[in-house]
Scaffold this motif. Structure first.
Motif, PDB file in Angstrom:
ATOM      1  N   GLY A  52     -14.907 -48.900 -79.613  1.00 20.98           N
ATOM      2  CA  GLY A  52     -16.403 -48.780 -78.817  1.00 20.98           C
ATOM      3  C   GLY A  52     -16.003 -49.269 -77.600  1.00 20.98           C
ATOM      4  O   GLY A  52     -15.180 -49.862 -76.946  1.00 20.98           O
ATOM      5  N   ASP A  53     -17.117 -49.134 -76.749  1.00 17.92           N
ATOM      6  CA  ASP A  53     -17.270 -49.489 -75.569  1.00 17.92           C
ATOM      7  C   ASP A  53     -18.890 -50.210 -75.077  1.00 17.92           C
ATOM      8  O   ASP A  53     -19.657 -49.735 -75.966  1.00 17.92           O
ATOM      9  N   VAL A  79     -20.477 -50.222 -71.579  1.00 19.14           N
ATOM     10  CA  VAL A  79     -21.151 -49.378 -70.615  1.00 19.14           C
ATOM     11  C   VAL A  79     -20.021 -48.550 -70.048  1.00 19.14           C
ATOM     12  O   VAL A  79     -19.131 -49.016 -69.815  1.00 19.14           O
ATOM     13  N   THR A  80     -20.277 -47.228 -69.741  1.00 22.54           N
ATOM     14  CA  THR A  80     -19.036 -46.387 -69.338  1.00 22.54           C
ATOM     15  C   THR A  80     -19.141 -46.573 -67.649  1.00 22.54           C
ATOM     16  O   THR A  80     -20.128 -47.048 -67.128  1.00 22.54           O
ATOM     17  N   LYS A 126     -23.771 -45.525 -68.067  1.00 27.29           N
ATOM     18  CA  LYS A 126     -24.103 -44.841 -69.321  1.00 27.29           C
ATOM     19  C   LYS A 126     -24.019 -45.735 -70.335  1.00 27.29           C
ATOM     20  O   LYS A 126     -22.823 -46.215 -70.883  1.00 27.29           O
ATOM     21  N   VAL A 127     -24.944 -46.443 -70.974  1.00 23.66           N
ATOM     22  CA  VAL A 127     -24.909 -47.479 -72.456  1.00 23.66           C
ATOM     23  C   VAL A 127     -23.916 -46.570 -73.405  1.00 23.66           C
ATOM     24  O   VAL A 127     -24.323 -45.441 -73.985  1.00 23.66           O
ATOM     25  N   ALA A 128     -22.853 -47.190 -73.872  1.00 28.92           N
ATOM     26  CA  ALA A 128     -22.112 -46.982 -74.729  1.00 28.92           C
ATOM     27  C   ALA A 128     -22.103 -47.649 -76.128  1.00 28.92           C
ATOM     28  O   ALA A 128     -21.341 -47.307 -77.048  1.00 28.92           O
ATOM     29  N   SER A 166     -22.969 -46.157 -79.865  1.00 32.82           N
ATOM     30  CA  SER A 166     -21.909 -45.149 -80.744  1.00 32.82           C
ATOM     31  C   SER A 166     -21.822 -45.431 -82.175  1.00 32.82           C
ATOM     32  O   SER A 166     -22.298 -46.537 -82.649  1.00 32.82           O
ATOM     33  N   VAL A 177     -30.321 -50.050 -76.881  1.00 30.24           N
ATOM     34  CA  VAL A 177     -29.572 -48.861 -75.798  1.00 30.24           C
ATOM     35  C   VAL A 177     -30.907 -48.589 -74.875  1.00 30.24           C
ATOM     36  O   VAL A 177     -30.593 -48.393 -73.672  1.00 30.24           O
ATOM     37  N   GLN A 212     -30.393 -49.272 -71.058  1.00 29.21           N
ATOM     38  CA  GLN A 212     -30.142 -48.006 -70.039  1.00 29.21           C
ATOM     39  C   GLN A 212     -30.976 -48.048 -69.058  1.00 29.21           C
ATOM     40  O   GLN A 212     -30.902 -47.895 -67.612  1.00 29.21           O
TER      41      GLN A 212
END
Length: 429
Positions: free
Chosen positions: A217-218, A220-221, A225-227, A230, A416, A420
């Motif tokens: 997983g990550d 934030v991109t 964008k909050v990641a 996932s 999230v 965000q």
């Protein structure tokens, strides 16, 4: 040292400022972090106020004063006031940057790109010059905002899992290479008198972000964008509950994860901590310790070590931007001997410049070398949008998930949304 560590680890250092002018150290009249105006000594046309958080390693404060003295000998027209800031450094620097008392040069742990977007820090591409290619990729990427460089990395801090070799061998346990093995080892090493693993006094430490990364997983991109909402992030965060259910985590110790005392005093056989702690661990345990990354959550995941550190920046709204850039360039770009001294003489850190790191003898062999290799292979750093508001939101949800307080999916989805919103504010959206 991480930012979180600097807020907690203050072992008797005085709060105060010292002015270095023409190579002479002069104490200010007050024991305070408040800036003191005026250049000290004849010949100094400019006084730079340079802030450092109160490093825990013995000798660090004296070292930065020596560096300031050497700078003023080379630049007698510039006096340097070193301000040593204990306590909540992040809170103090963020508050002070909004006032006329803001320092000319300051350091920050875990770079936040919002400082650049708000115009609070100056672009430093001209400070790097031809040396840019000598800085490791992590160090350059971490301070880049919209193609410009807004800081110079001073040290890379590697955070990893320490374990006591003899304790694991006595219990017949192989150093854990998967999350399942880590859970099993922590449980097996837990007794009526001691726990198997120390991640932090809150039971979380870095394990929330490590869990996300370790399952592919990550956070934030790059686009903001909050990641961390996932499915793989949720799965891994839910897995942390196993450590709490087994009651194998040490909680509420006298110092937090940044200090290796729990490991060196035999309170736990496994502890998450930083490379800076290795000299103290070696002094206490000799060769009876090893290091590991946070293990992959499951097949298809990846081991993780966190790479943080400290970055020097210039106040874009200060009166002495040109002189401040000259100081940062002299110390953190040009003086390789001082960069090496800072990295390996007061606890261990990795120099961000590859040529300096290659010449650091104390990091070139043994367990220290293993840690450097782990950082190269598995290192992850926070995204530039991971400020305190975002990280606090994530950590609050992660703690509740790990402790079984509420529905994990709902907790993470709420986090999230809040995170965000904070990132959108940073990016002006």
């Amino acid at each position: 040292m991480s930012t979180r560590r600097s807020e907690l680890s203050r072992r008797g250092f005085l709060t105060g400022s010292l002015i270095v002018a023409a190579g002479t150290v002069l104490p200010t009249t007050a024991c305070s972090t408040d800036p003191v105006g005026g250049a000290a000594g004849s010949g100094a046309k400019t006084t730079l106020n340079v802030w450092y958080h109160a490093y825990g390693e013995t000798g660090t404060q004296q070292a930065v004063l020596r560096y300031a003295t050497a700078f003023t000998k080379a630049h007698p027209d510039i006096a340097v006031k070193v301000t040593w800031v204990p306590g909540d450094y992040s809170g103090k620097i963020n508050a002070t940057l909004l006032t006329d008392a803001a320092p000319d040069v300051f350091e920050i742990g875990d770079f936040s790109e919002s400082l650049a977007r708000r115009g609070q820090i100056a672009a430093l591409d001209d400070v790097y010059g031809d040396a840019k290619s000598d800085f490791n990729t992590n160090a350059v990427e971490a301070v880049t905002v919209d193609g410009k460089l807004y800081g110079v990395k001073m040290i890379d801090d590697v955070m990893m899992l320490y374990y006591r070799k003899s304790a694991l061998a006595k219990a017949g346990i192989t150093p854990p290479r998967s999350f399942d093995e880590l859970v099993a080892a922590a449980k097996a090493l837990t007794t009526k008198k001691s726990k198997g693993l120390f991640l932090g006094n809150d039971g979380l430490g870095d394990s929330g972000i490590l869990a996300v990364f370790s399952n592919g997983g990550d956070l934030v991109t790059p686009e903001g964008k909050v990641a961390f909402g996932s499915p793989q992030a949720l799965e891994a965060l839910k897995g942390l509950k196993r450590l709490h259910d087994d009651k194998s985590l040490l909680l509420g110790f006298t110092t937090d994860w940044w200090d290796p005392a729990a490991l060196t005093q035999g309170v736990v056989p496994m502890q998450w901590s930083g490379l800076w702690a290795m000299p103290a661990i070696k002094d206490a345990l000799g060769d009876d310790f090893g290091v590991l990354p946070w293990p992959a959550f499951k097949a298809g995941g990846a081991p993780v070590v966190r790479v943080g550190g400290w970055t020097s920046m210039v106040n874009a709204k200060g009166r002495n931007v040109a002189a401040a850039k000259k100081f940062v360039q002299w110390l953190w770009v040009q003086q390789s001997d001082l960069q090496k001294d800072f990295a390996e003489s007061y606890g261990f850190h990795v120099p961000p410049r590859t040529s300096v790191a290659a010449s650091a003898e104390k990091l070139a062999e043994g367990t220290a070398r293993e840690a450097v290799v782990l950082a190269d292979r598995h290192g992850k750093h926070y995204p530039g949008t991971w400020d305190s508001a975002v990280s606090n939101t994530f950590n609050a949800a992660a703690v509740k998930i790990a402790e079984g307080q509420g529905d994990p999916a709902t907790l993470l989805a709420d986090a999230v949304k809040k995170a965000q919103s904070e990132i959108d504010k940073q990016l002006g959206r």
